[in-house]
Write an enzyme that holds these catalytic residues in place. Structure first.
Site, PDB file in Angstrom:
ATOM      1  N   HIS A 142     -16.039  -6.626 -54.331  1.00  0.00           N
ATOM      2  CA  HIS A 142     -15.517  -6.983 -53.014  1.00  0.00           C
ATOM      3  C   HIS A 142     -16.271  -8.218 -52.517  1.00  0.00           C
ATOM      4  CE1 HIS A 142     -13.785  -2.667 -52.342  1.00  0.00           C
ATOM      5  NE2 HIS A 142     -13.209  -3.324 -53.321  1.00  0.00           N
ATOM      6  N   GLN A 180      -0.794   1.945 -58.571  1.00  0.00           N
ATOM      7  CA  GLN A 180      -1.577   2.122 -57.353  1.00  0.00           C
ATOM      8  C   GLN A 180      -1.773   0.764 -56.688  1.00  0.00           C
ATOM      9  OE1 GLN A 180      -5.964   2.450 -57.312  1.00  0.00           O
ATOM     10  NE2 GLN A 180      -5.689   4.463 -56.381  1.00  0.00           N
ATOM     11  N   HIS A 214      -3.577  -1.113 -53.242  1.00  0.00           N
ATOM     12  CA  HIS A 214      -4.463  -1.075 -52.074  1.00  0.00           C
ATOM     13  C   HIS A 214      -4.001  -2.153 -51.095  1.00  0.00           C
ATOM     14  CE1 HIS A 214      -8.767  -2.020 -50.396  1.00  0.00           C
ATOM     15  NE2 HIS A 214      -7.995  -1.436 -49.498  1.00  0.00           N
ATOM     16  N   MET A 273     -17.540  -2.567 -54.921  1.00  0.00           N
ATOM     17  CA  MET A 273     -17.224  -2.083 -56.259  1.00  0.00           C
ATOM     18  C   MET A 273     -17.882  -3.016 -57.265  1.00  0.00           C
ATOM     19  SD  MET A 273     -13.229  -0.895 -56.222  1.00  0.00           S
ATOM     20  CE  MET A 273     -12.700   0.552 -55.308  1.00  0.00           C
ATOM     21  N   HIS A 321     -14.334  -7.359 -61.157  1.00  0.00           N
ATOM     22  CA  HIS A 321     -13.879  -6.988 -59.815  1.00  0.00           C
ATOM     23  C   HIS A 321     -15.058  -6.546 -58.958  1.00  0.00           C
ATOM     24  CE1 HIS A 321     -11.345  -5.537 -56.576  1.00  0.00           C
ATOM     25  NE2 HIS A 321     -11.987  -4.386 -56.602  1.00  0.00           N
ATOM     26  N   HIS A 334      -4.386  -6.164 -51.657  1.00  0.00           N
ATOM     27  CA  HIS A 334      -5.789  -6.416 -52.004  1.00  0.00           C
ATOM     28  C   HIS A 334      -5.963  -6.333 -53.517  1.00  0.00           C
ATOM     29  CE1 HIS A 334     -10.032  -5.302 -52.757  1.00  0.00           C
ATOM     30  NE2 HIS A 334     -10.267  -6.161 -51.801  1.00  0.00           N
ATOM     31  N   HIS A 335      -5.515  -5.235 -54.117  1.00  0.00           N
ATOM     32  CA  HIS A 335      -5.499  -5.142 -55.577  1.00  0.00           C
ATOM     33  C   HIS A 335      -4.512  -4.062 -56.006  1.00  0.00           C
ATOM     34  CE1 HIS A 335      -8.573  -1.872 -54.963  1.00  0.00           C
ATOM     35  NE2 HIS A 335      -7.943  -1.347 -55.995  1.00  0.00           N
TER      36      HIS A 335
END
Length: 342
Positions: free
Chosen positions: A218, A147, A149, A293, A216, A71-72
């Site tokens: 959603h 990180q 997701h 977000m 960014h 997703h990111h």
């Protein structure tokens, strides 16, 4: 297995980037170590220790991920990572049914700042000539943490090594790069058009030169815009558009609209226009796909000294924080421009 070290001989690959003056650079793969997302909405982190007795300069980012899997992803610079395990659960929404063998921790235990972010099949990013993110000796960035997701649970016996290649050099760069993240908290009411806004002032006596921006959201985001705001001698706020985009397009860093320097006393502002006309419940800010977000990233460099100590500019968001709030003392707000792509 202990934490990996950036620039270890096993990982370093020599390459070249063609710039005005040829710069020898190397490539370091920062990848997930064959992780298995065992549930929907998994967040995994993996660290790499920067060799402590040298300074390095990251001058580019080469994603090795696809949106059908990831997703990111975000690269954090940390003084200390959340843990030194090979990988861990770094999602805010960790649940009781997640893998009990995995530690749960934030990406960084200390000194957190965003260096790079990616989504929606964004392409490779190369920084301008003589610009680099300094890491290692002489900086607070002693670890880099990736990180990722993952929206969906993997099938059994599947695993993932998504990530990116860090393009770096040991040659000192004359302009040091930084990233400032503008974002909000808050909640979006159903069946509405809502503005999520944030605002902060540059209180450090430094001048920054913006060169790229990234947006960014959603599913509800329609337009994300960012500005620098300077008050003239007549008391009128002059809004300079830094960037504006439909967040459904590739979420890469794009060239900044206005490269004018941002100075001490200037303010930075961002707005996300959210359309919840098809939802019947409130949508809160959070890490899951059904949450929202509102992020506007500014990538910049400084010609003197170090990047900003300020790494984040976060507001409470709706229904508490808006640009128009009296205490913000703003005028000349570009309502139409900030909310529309045209």
């Amino acid at each position: 297995m202990g934490v990996r070290h950036m620039l270890g001989a096993v990982f370093a690959v020599h390459i070249f980037i063609q710039v005005t003056c040829s710069l020898e650079v190397k490539k370091f793969p920062l990848l997930m170590p064959n992780v298995y997302p065992d549930r929907d909405e998994s967040y995994f982190c993996t660290p790499v220790r920067v060799v402590p007795d040298k300074s390095f300069y990251i001058v580019g980012f080469e994603p090795t991920a696809t949106m059908d899997v990831v997703h990111h992803m975000i690269v954090f610079g940390c003084s200390k990572p959340g843990t030194t395990d090979p990988y861990w659960d770094c999602g805010e929404m960790a649940t009781s049914d997640s893998d009990p063998k995995l530690k749960k921790a934030n990406p960084c235990a200390d000194g957190s700042n965003v260096i790079y972010a990616w989504a929606l099949n964004a392409k490779r990013l190369e920084l301008p000539e003589n610009v680099g993110f300094q890491v290692g000796k002489g900086t607070q960035i002693q670890y880099l943490v990736l990180q990722i997701h993952y929206s969906k649970k993997f099938k059994k016996h599947e695993s993932d090594k998504s990530g990116l290649n860090l393009i770096y050099t040991e040659e000192p760069q004359s302009k040091l790069a930084g990233v400032l993240l503008l974002g909000t908290g808050g909640a979006i009411p159903p069946r509405s058009l809502t503005h999520m806004e944030t605002l902060c002032q540059l209180k450090e006596k430094k001048t920054i030169f913006p060169f790229a921006y990234r947006t960014h959201t959603h599913e509800l985001g329609k337009v994300v815009s960012g500005y620098s705001v300077r008050r003239d001698k007549y008391g009128v706020d002059r809004w300079s558009l830094l960037g504006k985009r439909n967040p459904y397009t590739a979420q890469m860093f794009y060239p900044i609209f206005n490269k004018s320097p941002i100075k001490y006393g200037d303010r930075l502002a961002a707005r996300c226009t959210m359309d919840s006309s098809n939802r019947t419940d409130y949508t809160i800010v959070g890490p899951k796909h059904e949450n929202e977000m509102c992020n506007f990233y500014i990538m910049y460099y400084v010609e003197e000294g170090t990047p900003l100590d300020m790494k984040y500019c976060i507001s409470e968001g709706p229904p508490y924080f808006y640009w128009r709030n009296e205490e913000n003392n703003l005028n000349n707000i570009p309502e139409e421009e900030a909310s529309n792509l045209i």
